[in-house]
Design an enzyme around this catalytic site. Structure first.
Site, short mmCIF file in Angstrom:
data_model
loop_
_atom_site.label_atom_id
_atom_site.label_comp_id
_atom_site.label_asym_id
_atom_site.label_seq_id
_atom_site.Cartn_x
_atom_site.Cartn_y
_atom_site.Cartn_z
N SER A 172 8.05 22.26 -24.19
CA SER A 172 7.18 21.67 -25.21
C SER A 172 7.59 20.25 -25.59
O SER A 172 6.85 19.56 -26.30
CB SER A 172 7.17 22.54 -26.48
OG SER A 172 8.44 22.54 -27.10
N TYR A 173 8.73 19.78 -25.15
CA TYR A 173 9.16 18.43 -25.50
C TYR A 173 8.36 17.42 -24.67
O TYR A 173 8.47 17.35 -23.45
CB TYR A 173 10.65 18.24 -25.23
CG TYR A 173 11.56 19.07 -26.12
CD1 TYR A 173 11.08 19.71 -27.27
CD2 TYR A 173 12.91 19.21 -25.82
CE1 TYR A 173 11.92 20.46 -28.08
CE2 TYR A 173 13.76 19.96 -26.63
CZ TYR A 173 13.25 20.59 -27.75
OH TYR A 173 14.08 21.34 -28.54
#
Length: 336
Positions: free
Chosen positions: A52-53
């Site tokens: 998700s980064y």
């Protein structure tokens, strides 16, 4: 440097881990690569990331840095899955369907054939954990994952996972990654004692409290230019309250009076607390990383520890770093 065991495994990790949430958000690719390689040079081997980064771009850049430098075997890659990766109802969560696909996608972005530590980015409460653990077990047995962990989960949920694994022969959590810093010490009440009893590694995130403990925020300016609170807003900004900044700046004064750099002392405090394996530091620049590296060789003085306890008593909180975990209720039971 003294390496520490990752829970009950035989894996040795440095007393600090490198976080990658700042990659491309705001740190540029070239600077990110330099930080990764400098961390390896200094002996930091656990590098934490997530799918998700920056939409998976942090994984891609980490994989690129390791591949181009030929240093994949020096790094213990920890990544995570849970948050949405697409618009569909199954493009998220801890289901078997989502985790198997998310793992394959992370392997491609990282450019590797295995993930050293695969973590559940958040717990799920509306489905049995058996399905999640069975999927993670298959990933381990297929060789695509070496170890599994969780992040920002309540103590009872982690323990449930350990017990189900014991009963059903699934792979066992070896780590938990909670928020932890001097301003939010609530994991000391249940999570850390549980982790110590069951030999679980604790890898805290946000040990600098988003820079509050480094003196980044003035009492009258809670959104300084370039700060994470200003850049990201939302839950990040919510953590920077007037009270948190006031107590944080008292810590800054305490550190300087004792001859410490505040940022170094904040990381040192977290590193040397009972039950902690390796705080995850998230520098934005190589310069910031260099500044924190000496903490790996430092030891926390008992008198400083006592002064910090007087500022924020054990098990209490003056800021809510669990605000991305709705299961945690904020309790401010004393005045600071």
């Amino acid at each position: 440097m003294e390496y520490r065991n990752l829970g009950r495994t035989g894996v040795k990790v440095a007393p600090l881990a490198l976080g990658t949430d700042n990659i491309l958000n705001p740190t540029g690719e070239d600077e990110s690569v330099r930080m990764i390689l400098r961390a390896l040079d200094a002996g930091i081997n656990l590098i934490d990331t997530s799918n998700s980064y920056k939409g998976g771009e942090a994984e891609r850049i980490l994989g690129k840095a390791l591949k181009q430098s030929g240093r994949r075997d020096e790094a213990f890659i920890a990544t995570k899955a849970h948050y949405p990766t697409g618009p569909g109802p199954n493009d998220r969560g801890n289901s078997r369907l989502h985790l198997l696909k998310a793992c394959e996608d992370s392997l491609k972005r990282l450019g590797t054939d295995h993930i050293d530590l695969y973590q559940l980015h958040r717990p799920v409460f509306d489905m049995p954990i058996d399905e999640t653990l069975a999927a993670l077990t298959d990933l381990v047995r297929s060789g695509k994952v070496r170890y599994i962990g969780s992040s920002t989960a309540p103590a009872w949920k982690v323990l449930e996972g350990l017990l189900i694994s014991e009963l059903k022969g699934y792979v066992r959590f070896v780590s938990e990654q909670p928020p932890y810093n001097l301003l939010d010490r609530r994991i000391e009440n249940e999570l850390i004692p549980m982790a110590q009893a069951y030999t679980l590694a604790i890898l805290p995130w946000s040990p600098l409290a988003m820079g509050i403990l480094a003196g980044r925020y003035a009492d009258q300016d809670l959104r300084p230019e370039g700060s994470r609170a200003a850049l990201r807003g939302g839950i990040y900004a919510e953590r920077v309250s007037e009270r948190a900044v006031r107590v944080g700046n008292r810590f800054v004064g305490l550190a300087r009076e004792a001859g410490y750099d505040p940022a170094q002392l904040a990381i040192l405090w977290a590193k040397d607390q009972p039950g902690i394996t390796a705080p995850i530091i998230g520098p934005r620049t190589v310069e910031q990383l260099e500044h924190l590296l000496p903490v790996m060789e430092m030891k926390l003085d008992d008198s400083i520890r006592a002064a910090c306890d007087a500022l924020v008593p054990p098990g209490s909180a003056v800021a809510n770093f669990h605000n991305s975990a709705p299961w945690m209720r904020m309790k401010l039971e004393f005045s600071a």
